[in-house]
Design an enzyme around this catalytic site. Structure first.
Site, PDB file in Angstrom:
ATOM      1  N   CYS A  48       7.582 -27.589 -33.365  1.00 49.26           N
ATOM      2  CA  CYS A  48       7.966 -27.500 -34.773  1.00 49.26           C
ATOM      3  C   CYS A  48       9.488 -27.398 -34.871  1.00 49.26           C
ATOM      4  O   CYS A  48      10.107 -26.566 -34.205  1.00 49.26           O
ATOM      5  CB  CYS A  48       7.318 -26.270 -35.387  1.00 49.26           C
ATOM      6  SG  CYS A  48       7.820 -25.962 -37.087  1.00 49.26           S
ATOM      7  N   CYS A  51      10.348 -23.638 -36.403  1.00 50.37           N
ATOM      8  CA  CYS A  51      10.111 -22.355 -35.718  1.00 50.37           C
ATOM      9  C   CYS A  51       9.833 -22.507 -34.233  1.00 50.37           C
ATOM     10  O   CYS A  51       9.568 -21.535 -33.553  1.00 50.37           O
ATOM     11  CB  CYS A  51       8.959 -21.611 -36.381  1.00 50.37           C
ATOM     12  SG  CYS A  51       7.345 -22.315 -35.988  1.00 50.37           S
ATOM     13  N   CYS A  97       2.434 -26.425 -39.971  1.00 50.52           N
ATOM     14  CA  CYS A  97       2.611 -25.510 -38.844  1.00 50.52           C
ATOM     15  C   CYS A  97       2.010 -24.171 -39.250  1.00 50.52           C
ATOM     16  O   CYS A  97       2.378 -23.602 -40.281  1.00 50.52           O
ATOM     17  CB  CYS A  97       4.092 -25.365 -38.540  1.00 50.52           C
ATOM     18  SG  CYS A  97       4.445 -24.072 -37.334  1.00 50.52           S
ATOM     19  N   CYS A 100       4.865 -21.213 -39.414  1.00 47.72           N
ATOM     20  CA  CYS A 100       5.947 -21.111 -40.410  1.00 47.72           C
ATOM     21  C   CYS A 100       5.666 -21.906 -41.682  1.00 47.72           C
ATOM     22  O   CYS A 100       6.510 -21.959 -42.563  1.00 47.72           O
ATOM     23  CB  CYS A 100       7.274 -21.551 -39.797  1.00 47.72           C
ATOM     24  SG  CYS A 100       7.442 -23.337 -39.675  1.00 47.72           S
ATOM     25  N   CYS A 120      -1.034 -37.766 -38.360  1.00 51.27           N
ATOM     26  CA  CYS A 120       0.078 -38.644 -38.704  1.00 51.27           C
ATOM     27  C   CYS A 120       1.233 -37.731 -39.110  1.00 51.27           C
ATOM     28  O   CYS A 120       1.182 -37.088 -40.154  1.00 51.27           O
ATOM     29  CB  CYS A 120      -0.378 -39.535 -39.858  1.00 51.27           C
ATOM     30  SG  CYS A 120       0.851 -40.681 -40.413  1.00 51.27           S
TER      31      CYS A 120
HETATM   32 ZN   LIG Z   1       6.739 -24.001 -37.515  1.00 50.67          ZN
END
Ligand SMILES: [Zn+2]
Length: 132
Positions: A48, A51, A97, A100, A120
Site C-alpha cells: 500500500c 501505509c 486497504c 488504512c 483491478c
Molecule cells: Zn494502506
C-alpha cells in the site's frame, strides 16, 4: 490483526503526491496504461502506498489487458476489505486497504483459476518491492 492507520486529510496530502491522494483518499481512478506497475513482472511484493501494508505477491499478478495491474489473490487474508459500490450506474465491489482505508480499485468475478477473481488495482495505490 494489524493496527489501523488513521491520519488526517492534511497528513495524507503531505505524504502523498496529488495523484496518489486523488486515487487513494478520494476513490479516484488513474488513466488505463498510465501506471508504472502495470508493466512490472519481476518477482516481488506490492505494498500500500499509504501505509506500506503488504497487498499482493507478484506470483498472483496477471495481464488482464485492461490497463491496470491485475491480481487473482490478495497476499494476506484480510489485507483487503470489500465494499459494495453503486456509483456510475453499476454494481461493483470496491477494494480498500484494510489497514488504512486507501482506495485501491475493484474486484471482479472474471479472473483466472484458482480463485476466479480479478483484482483491478490502480498502480499509484501501490509501491513495488523487488525480491532481494
Ligand atoms: Zn494502506
Amino acid at each position: 490483526m494489524t493496527d489501523k492507520v488513521v491520519k488526517t486529510d492534511a497528513q495524507w496530502r503531505e505524504q502523498l503526491s496529488p495523484e496518489q491522494y486523488r486515487v487513494t483518499r478520494q476513490a479516484g481512478t488513474e488513466r488505463p496504461f498510465s501506471g508504472d506497475l502495470y508493466y512490472r513482472n519481476e518477482d516481488g511484493d506490492y505494498h500500500c502506498v499509504c501505509c506500506n501494508a503488504l497487498l499482493f505477491h507478484s506470483g498472483t499478478k496477471f495481464d488482464a489487458h485492461c490497463g491496470w495491474p491485475s491480481f487473482w489473490e490478495e497476499a494476506v487474508p484480510g489485507a483487503i476489505k470489500r465494499i459494495e459500490d453503486y456509483t456510475h450506474g453499476m454494481v461493483r465491489t470496491e477494494v480498500r486497504c484494510a489497514q488504512c482505508d486507501a482506495h485501491l480499485g475493484h474486484v471482479f468475478p472474471d479472473g483466472p483459476e484458482p480463485t476466479g477473481e480479478r483484482y483491478c488495482i490502480n498502480s499509484v495505490s501501490m509501491t513495488f518491492k523487488p525480491e532481494s
